[in-house]
Design a protein around this motif. Structure first.
Motif, PDB file in Angstrom:
ATOM      1  N   PRO A   1      51.649  24.613  -1.264  1.00  0.00           N
ATOM      2  CA  PRO A   1      52.641  25.036  -1.804  1.00  0.00           C
ATOM      3  C   PRO A   1      52.465  24.158  -3.459  1.00  0.00           C
ATOM      4  O   PRO A   1      52.166  23.172  -3.252  1.00  0.00           O
ATOM      5  CB  PRO A   1      54.051  24.287  -1.180  1.00  0.00           C
ATOM      6  CG  PRO A   1      53.539  24.439   0.111  1.00  0.00           C
ATOM      7  CD  PRO A   1      51.902  23.960   0.224  1.00  0.00           C
ATOM      8  N   VAL A   2      53.088  24.866  -4.250  1.00  0.00           N
ATOM      9  CA  VAL A   2      52.765  24.560  -5.832  1.00  0.00           C
ATOM     10  C   VAL A   2      53.938  23.233  -5.875  1.00  0.00           C
ATOM     11  O   VAL A   2      55.025  23.478  -5.535  1.00  0.00           O
ATOM     12  CB  VAL A   2      53.053  25.683  -6.690  1.00  0.00           C
ATOM     13  CG1 VAL A   2      53.205  25.194  -8.098  1.00  0.00           C
ATOM     14  CG2 VAL A   2      52.107  26.476  -6.585  1.00  0.00           C
ATOM     15  N   ARG A   3      53.383  22.344  -6.661  1.00  0.00           N
ATOM     16  CA  ARG A   3      54.149  21.266  -7.107  1.00  0.00           C
ATOM     17  C   ARG A   3      54.034  21.312  -8.954  1.00  0.00           C
ATOM     18  O   ARG A   3      53.043  20.838  -9.407  1.00  0.00           O
ATOM     19  CB  ARG A   3      53.850  20.029  -6.650  1.00  0.00           C
ATOM     20  CG  ARG A   3      53.817  19.941  -5.183  1.00  0.00           C
ATOM     21  CD  ARG A   3      55.489  19.592  -4.804  1.00  0.00           C
ATOM     22  NE  ARG A   3      55.515  19.697  -3.361  1.00  0.00           N
ATOM     23  CZ  ARG A   3      55.739  20.716  -2.576  1.00  0.00           C
ATOM     24  NH1 ARG A   3      56.169  21.852  -2.941  1.00  0.00           N
ATOM     25  NH2 ARG A   3      56.134  20.694  -1.096  1.00  0.00           N
TER      26      ARG A   3
ATOM     27  N   GLN B   1      51.616  23.727 -17.637  1.00  0.00           N
ATOM     28  CA  GLN B   1      52.799  24.313 -17.343  1.00  0.00           C
ATOM     29  C   GLN B   1      52.583  25.460 -16.460  1.00  0.00           C
ATOM     30  O   GLN B   1      52.260  26.412 -17.368  1.00  0.00           O
ATOM     31  CB  GLN B   1      53.990  24.401 -18.152  1.00  0.00           C
ATOM     32  CG  GLN B   1      54.389  23.026 -19.130  1.00  0.00           C
ATOM     33  CD  GLN B   1      55.461  23.220 -20.054  1.00  0.00           C
ATOM     34  OE1 GLN B   1      54.811  23.863 -21.081  1.00  0.00           O
ATOM     35  NE2 GLN B   1      56.585  22.901 -19.901  1.00  0.00           N
ATOM     36  N   ILE B   2      53.026  25.697 -15.357  1.00  0.00           N
ATOM     37  CA  ILE B   2      52.765  27.187 -14.680  1.00  0.00           C
ATOM     38  C   ILE B   2      54.279  27.732 -14.668  1.00  0.00           C
ATOM     39  O   ILE B   2      55.402  27.002 -13.855  1.00  0.00           O
ATOM     40  CB  ILE B   2      52.664  26.733 -13.043  1.00  0.00           C
ATOM     41  CG1 ILE B   2      51.215  25.788 -13.052  1.00  0.00           C
ATOM     42  CG2 ILE B   2      52.273  28.257 -12.433  1.00  0.00           C
ATOM     43  CD1 ILE B   2      50.787  25.620 -11.696  1.00  0.00           C
ATOM     44  N   ILE B   3      54.542  28.941 -15.463  1.00  0.00           N
ATOM     45  CA  ILE B   3      55.802  29.372 -15.770  1.00  0.00           C
ATOM     46  C   ILE B   3      56.179  30.260 -14.917  1.00  0.00           C
ATOM     47  O   ILE B   3      57.540  30.524 -14.498  1.00  0.00           O
ATOM     48  CB  ILE B   3      55.556  29.985 -17.198  1.00  0.00           C
ATOM     49  CG1 ILE B   3      55.086  28.665 -18.166  1.00  0.00           C
ATOM     50  CG2 ILE B   3      56.952  30.636 -17.763  1.00  0.00           C
ATOM     51  CD1 ILE B   3      54.521  29.083 -19.464  1.00  0.00           C
ATOM     52  N   ALA B   4      55.257  31.355 -14.569  1.00  0.00           N
ATOM     53  CA  ALA B   4      55.709  32.562 -13.657  1.00  0.00           C
ATOM     54  C   ALA B   4      54.735  32.930 -13.016  1.00  0.00           C
ATOM     55  O   ALA B   4      53.402  32.578 -13.008  1.00  0.00           O
ATOM     56  CB  ALA B   4      56.364  33.691 -14.648  1.00  0.00           C
TER      57      ALA B   4
ATOM     58  N   VAL C   1      58.761  28.291  -8.921  1.00  0.00           N
ATOM     59  CA  VAL C   1      59.477  27.452  -8.512  1.00  0.00           C
ATOM     60  C   VAL C   1      58.608  26.398  -7.511  1.00  0.00           C
ATOM     61  O   VAL C   1      57.743  26.891  -6.822  1.00  0.00           O
ATOM     62  CB  VAL C   1      60.896  27.797  -7.779  1.00  0.00           C
ATOM     63  CG1 VAL C   1      61.618  28.380  -8.775  1.00  0.00           C
ATOM     64  CG2 VAL C   1      60.574  28.784  -6.506  1.00  0.00           C
ATOM     65  N   ASP C   2      59.126  25.023  -7.357  1.00  0.00           N
ATOM     66  CA  ASP C   2      58.458  24.383  -6.535  1.00  0.00           C
ATOM     67  C   ASP C   2      58.470  24.827  -4.988  1.00  0.00           C
ATOM     68  O   ASP C   2      59.229  25.379  -4.519  1.00  0.00           O
ATOM     69  CB  ASP C   2      59.287  22.831  -6.556  1.00  0.00           C
ATOM     70  CG  ASP C   2      58.508  21.982  -7.576  1.00  0.00           C
ATOM     71  OD1 ASP C   2      57.382  22.044  -7.984  1.00  0.00           O
ATOM     72  OD2 ASP C   2      59.393  21.130  -8.100  1.00  0.00           O
TER      73      ASP C   2
END
Length: 229
Positions: A176-178, A189-192, A204-205
Motif C-alpha cells: 500500500p502507498v504511503r 508527491q503522488i497526486i492522483a 490516498v494513503d
C-alpha cells in the motif's frame, strides 16, 4: 475593427478569460489561438500575411490583416481596450520588438510575447513585457524527459518542479502507498491515480496500485527521473 470587443458574447465554457488578441499567425500563434477558441475564448487573429489570415479566419472569432509595428493599425483594432494580447512573432526580431513597444505604449497590461532566444527575451522584458515565452526551449525540455519512455506526459510548472504521468514503479505496486514516505524518501508527491476505467481520483494513503494504473506525480525533474528507476 475597433468594435471587435463590443460584438462578442461573454458566454464561455472552457477557459474563462476575456477576449484575446493574437498577433502573428505562424505555427505557435495559430496553435495557441485555436486552443483558446476551442475552449470558448473569443480570439482576434492579426497578421500581415493575407494568405495566413484567410486560411485561419475560419478557426477564430475574427482575423484581420494588419501590421503590429504600426501603432495606428493597432489603435484601429482597439488594442488599448484589450486586457490580454499574445505577441506570437518570433523569427522577425525587429517586428517583434516594435510591436511589443507599441503594445506597452498602448497600455496593454497583460502581454505574452514569444522569444526565439535569450537575448530576444531580455529585450522584451526590458521593454516592459510581463510574460516572455520560450516555446522551443520549453518544448525541448519536455521532450528530453519523454525520450526515455518512462513518462507518458511531462510538464514543467516551475524551474525545479514538474508534473508527470507514468506507470507506478514496481516498488509502489508491492505494498500500500504511503504518501508521506514517498515525499520523504523520494522527494516526489503522488497526486492522483487513473484506473483502467479511465477515471482519475486523488491518491490516498493505503491505496494498492496496479501495474496497469497511471499515476500523476510532482517533484523536481531529477527526483522524478530517479523515482522511475
Amino acid at each position: 475593427m475597433a468594435n471587435f470587443l463590443h460584438n462578442l458574447s461573454r458566454s464561455r465554457t472552457g477557459i474563462d478569460i476575456p477576449p484575446v488578441m493574437v498577433i502573428g499567425l505562424g505555427r505557435f500563434g495559430i496553435s495557441l489561438a485555436r486552443e483558446l477558441t476551442a475552449n470558448g475564448v473569443e480570439v482576434l487573429g492579426v497578421d500581415v500575411d493575407a494568405k495566413l489570415v484567410r486560411e485561419q479566419s475560419q478557426f477564430l472569432t475574427d482575423a484581420v490583416i494588419a501590421d503590429g509595428t504600426d501603432p495606428q493599425a493597432l489603435d484601429q483594432l482597439g488594442v488599448s481596450e484589450m486586457e490580454c494580447v499574445v505577441l506570437a512573432i518570433g523569427t522577425h526580431l525587429e517586428a517583434s520588438i516594435l510591436t511589443a513597444s507599441n503594445l506597452v505604449e498602448a497600455g496593454v497590461k497583460d502581454i505574452w510575447a514569444k522569444a526565439d532566444s535569450e537575448a530576444h527575451g531580455r529585450i522584451l522584458t526590458q521593454l516592459g513585457v510581463p510574460h516572455v515565452i520560450h516555446p522551443e526551449r520549453d518544448t525541448g525540455r519536455r521532450v528530453a524527459h519523454l525520450l526515455g519512455g518512462r513518462f507518458r506526459e511531462f510538464a514543467e510548472i516551475a524551474p525545479d518542479y514538474s508534473v508527470t504521468s507514468l506507470a507506478p514503479p514496481p516498488f509502489l505496486t508491492s505494498s500500500p502507498v504511503r504518501l508521506a514516505e514517498a515525499w520523504r524518501t523520494k522527494g516526489v508527491q503522488i497526486i492522483a491515480v487513473r484506473s483502467t476505467d479511465g477515471s482519475f481520483t486523488p491518491l490516498v494513503d493505503g491505496t494498492l496500485l496496479a501495474p496497469t494504473d497511471t499515476i500523476i506525480a510532482g517533484g523536481s525533474p531529477t527526483a522524478l527521473e530517479a523515482f522511475t528507476r
